[in-house]
Design a protein around this motif. Structure first.
Motif, PDB file in Angstrom:
ATOM      1  N   SER A 141       1.775   6.924  -7.220  1.00 32.21           N
ATOM      2  CA  SER A 141       1.088   8.211  -6.999  1.00 32.21           C
ATOM      3  C   SER A 141      -0.392   8.053  -6.671  1.00 32.21           C
ATOM      4  O   SER A 141      -1.223   8.809  -7.146  1.00 32.21           O
ATOM      5  N   ARG A 142      -0.700   7.093  -5.802  1.00 33.03           N
ATOM      6  CA  ARG A 142      -2.109   6.894  -5.418  1.00 33.03           C
ATOM      7  C   ARG A 142      -2.516   7.756  -4.234  1.00 33.03           C
ATOM      8  O   ARG A 142      -3.686   7.822  -3.912  1.00 33.03           O
ATOM      9  N   GLY A 143      -1.557   8.356  -3.570  1.00 31.12           N
ATOM     10  CA  GLY A 143      -1.888   9.344  -2.560  1.00 31.12           C
ATOM     11  C   GLY A 143      -1.754   8.900  -1.120  1.00 31.12           C
ATOM     12  O   GLY A 143      -1.405   7.768  -0.802  1.00 31.12           O
ATOM     13  N   TRP A 144      -2.050   9.879  -0.268  1.00 27.49           N
ATOM     14  CA  TRP A 144      -1.869   9.735   1.172  1.00 27.49           C
ATOM     15  C   TRP A 144      -2.806   8.721   1.814  1.00 27.49           C
ATOM     16  O   TRP A 144      -2.453   8.108   2.822  1.00 27.49           O
ATOM     17  N   LEU A 145      -3.980   8.521   1.259  1.00 32.49           N
ATOM     18  CA  LEU A 145      -4.908   7.534   1.821  1.00 32.49           C
ATOM     19  C   LEU A 145      -4.300   6.129   1.735  1.00 32.49           C
ATOM     20  O   LEU A 145      -4.352   5.358   2.699  1.00 32.49           O
ATOM     21  N   TRP A 146      -3.685   5.812   0.611  1.00 34.85           N
ATOM     22  CA  TRP A 146      -3.026   4.512   0.444  1.00 34.85           C
ATOM     23  C   TRP A 146      -1.843   4.391   1.401  1.00 34.85           C
ATOM     24  O   TRP A 146      -1.649   3.351   2.028  1.00 34.85           O
ATOM     25  N   ILE A 147      -1.071   5.464   1.502  1.00 35.79           N
ATOM     26  CA  ILE A 147       0.087   5.458   2.401  1.00 35.79           C
ATOM     27  C   ILE A 147      -0.367   5.274   3.847  1.00 35.79           C
ATOM     28  O   ILE A 147       0.192   4.467   4.586  1.00 35.79           O
TER      29      ILE A 147
ATOM     30  N   GLN B 215       2.314   1.631  -3.431  1.00 35.92           N
ATOM     31  CA  GLN B 215       1.314   2.148  -4.355  1.00 35.92           C
ATOM     32  C   GLN B 215       1.092   3.642  -4.134  1.00 35.92           C
ATOM     33  O   GLN B 215       0.970   4.413  -5.091  1.00 35.92           O
ATOM     34  N   GLY B 216       1.034   4.044  -2.885  1.00 34.21           N
ATOM     35  CA  GLY B 216       0.816   5.447  -2.575  1.00 34.21           C
ATOM     36  C   GLY B 216       1.933   6.342  -3.058  1.00 34.21           C
ATOM     37  O   GLY B 216       1.690   7.435  -3.586  1.00 34.21           O
TER      38      GLY B 216
ATOM     39  N   LEU C 229       0.830  -1.214   0.000  1.00 33.74           N
ATOM     40  CA  LEU C 229       0.000   0.000   0.000  1.00 33.74           C
ATOM     41  C   LEU C 229       0.863   1.262   0.000  1.00 33.74           C
ATOM     42  O   LEU C 229       0.572   2.214  -0.730  1.00 33.74           O
ATOM     43  N   VAL C 230       1.916   1.269   0.809  1.00 34.85           N
ATOM     44  CA  VAL C 230       2.829   2.419   0.814  1.00 34.85           C
ATOM     45  C   VAL C 230       3.488   2.560  -0.559  1.00 34.85           C
ATOM     46  O   VAL C 230       3.574   3.665  -1.104  1.00 34.85           O
TER      47      VAL C 230
END
Length: 110
Positions: free
Chosen positions: A31-37, A26-27, A23-24
Motif C-alpha cells: 500500500s505504498r501508492g500510485w507513485l511506486w506503481i 510495494q505499491g 516497486l509495483v
C-alpha cells in the motif's frame, strides 16, 4: 568485449525488471501508492528496451538466457532488499540457471 557487454546488459535488464516488479509489488501489496506503481511501470518499460541492446539478434535466445539471469537476480534482490535467506536448493537452482545462461549465450557456434 562482446561477452562483457552482454553481461552488463543482462545485469541492467535484471535491475530494471526485478526493480520494477518490486516497486509495483510495494505499491500494491504494501500500500505504498500510485507513485511506486508508476515508477515500477517505467522501470519495466526500461527493461524491455535494454533487452533489445544485446549483441545477439535472436529474440528467443536472449529471452531464454535472460530467464536464468532473472532467477539468480531475483534471489539476490530478495537477499539485499528484503532480507531473504536462500537455502541450498535456491542456490543450487540459481547456479543451474546461470550455467544454462552460459551454454545458451556463450557456447561456441559455427
Amino acid at each position: 568485449m562482446t561477452i562483457a557487454r552482454s553481461l552488463i546488459l543482462f545485469a541492467a535488464a535484471a535491475l530494471a525488471e526485478i526493480g520494477g516488479a518490486w516497486l509495483v509489488w510495494q505499491g500494491v501489496r504494501e500500500s505504498r501508492g500510485w507513485l511506486w506503481i508508476g515508477a515500477g511501470v517505467i522501470a519495466l518499460g526500461a527493461y524491455g528496451f535494454v533487452a533489445t541492446l544485446q549483441p545477439d539478434a535472436n529474440f528467443g535466445r536472449i529471452l531464454a538466457a535472460y530467464g536464468g539471469i532473472f532467477v539468480a537476480g531475483s534471489l539476490a534482490w530478495g537477499m539485499v532488499v528484503d532480507g531473504f535467506e536462500p537455502d541450498r536448493y535456491d542456490i543450487a537452482g540459481a547456479l543451474l540457471c546461470l550455467l544454462g545462461v552460459a551454454v545458451i549465450m556463450y557456447a561456441p557456434r559455427p
